[in-house]
Write an enzyme that holds these catalytic residues in place. Sequence first.
Site, PDB file in Angstrom:
ATOM      1  N   GLU A 180     -10.257  41.468  39.316  1.00 13.08           N
ATOM      2  CA  GLU A 180      -9.994  39.759  38.974  1.00 13.08           C
ATOM      3  C   GLU A 180     -10.989  39.073  39.298  1.00 13.08           C
ATOM      4  OE1 GLU A 180      -6.374  38.365  40.933  1.00 13.08           O
ATOM      5  OE2 GLU A 180      -5.021  39.859  39.987  1.00 13.08           O
ATOM      6  N   GLU A 230      -2.094  46.132  38.571  1.00 12.83           N
ATOM      7  CA  GLU A 230      -1.282  45.471  39.485  1.00 12.83           C
ATOM      8  C   GLU A 230      -0.100  44.914  38.908  1.00 12.83           C
ATOM      9  OE1 GLU A 230      -3.326  42.601  42.008  1.00 12.83           O
ATOM     10  OE2 GLU A 230      -5.044  44.065  42.402  1.00 12.83           O
TER      11      GLU A 230
END
Length: 471
Positions: A168, A366
Amino acid sequence: MVKQIAFPDKFWWGAASSGPQSEGDFNKAHQNVMDYWYQESPTEFFNQVGPKLASDFFEKYRDDLRLMKQIGFNSFRTSIQWSRLIKDLETGEPDLNAIDYYNGLIDAAKKNGIELVLNLHHFDLPVELLQKYGGWESKKVVELFVKYAQTALELFGDKVNYWTTFNEPMVIPEAGYLYGFHYPKYVGKGKEAMQVIYNINLASARVIQLYKQMKLKGQIGIILNLTPAYPRSNSLEDLAASEIVDALFNRSFLDPAVKGSFPKNLVELLEKDGVLWQGTKEELAIIQANTVDFLGVNYYHPKRVKAPGKEAKYSAWMPDKYFEEWQMPNCRMNVYRGWEIYPKAVYDIAMNVKKNYGNIPWFISENGMGVEGEERFIDEDGRIQDDYRINFYKEHLAWLAKAIDEGSNCFGYHTWTAFDCWSWNNAYKNRYGLIAVDLENQKRTIKKSGYWYKKVSDHNGFTYDLDYEIK
Ligand code: GAL
């Protein structure tokens, strides 16, 4: 609706975690920005719980990997901590204790037949590099990251088949420079945030280049949080706002990672506003030539976007002059985290990757649901009955299966997370694990969702029996 949901052969079933969120800070050579943030301002963390012990994975990883196997995992991602592996941040010299730890972890994964994915950066810059060089704003830090990566790849590159450069990366400028919810907690530093975006893309490409030069036999990718930007309406203004949000929050990493170039509309806009990053032709050529082998996508929630209001909220340049986020009335929410639940976005992401990104191999790296106060759901056998989590997974997986049926090149699904772990300043407020961790004694107990996950992995699918429709 009852329907069989099936996945392709060799599909990855597993979960992600990260070093700083699970290990505890035992034997670490340096502090990362999160360790430092907690040391300076413990009251900013839920119940003042910091990363000191976390879920004690440093001591318990052998047992934890056995538990993961027990609940059906064939793969697992965690991260190497720069602040653990590297003793001398300037030269990249490793710490001997850390080498033992990572070798132990790699062996334990192998023993349990679990494919390990190792990520190199999960928001955890060594704090000295922020203090000394200005962190990701600085190209010097890009250099030092490449040295760290080289050490990691020389030590473990031939023992681990799947590597990722960043988790991320957009969260680093977003949380650290635009809106101040992660250390260094700057607010309104739009121009600096753009440089951070550029530098991290360069750092990722440089490590991919290194990986290829080393002729390692595995694959290297990146983990991106993709948040599809849905416009409030089809008005030109709302559409323009959602396109800018998509360019900035998704494509600023997705395009360079997969196509080797930055989105044209973003570059033009930043140039016009005088806030384009400093870069060179040589660097752009490195980014162009070194794209990922595969993509990991973290998905939690969409972004709902509308045209901006008239009032300027910040004094310096901020991208927010082009958009505003809004909450759709009556949408489904995870109230504990304040995130909208919108499973269809998984399908939209898959179709976008198929259509616009060459259908590159990818996996959900995720996806999950954090819930506060899960002790409420403990039954007389001591097991958390987390049906809400099972339903959350079923809905997202059903959309994923539909996308795969329609040709999406998705090879796996990782939940966040295997066992409850520390989430930055939310600490242990919301629990995400398939396995519960009791913070009093670090005892692990498999939740109902963990047993369910085992069955899904064994059958490579499940029976869909919810009212929620997958059309
Ligand atoms: C993600 C992040 C994870 C974890 C998760 C749940 O954005 O990658 O590290 O914190 O959110 O909070």
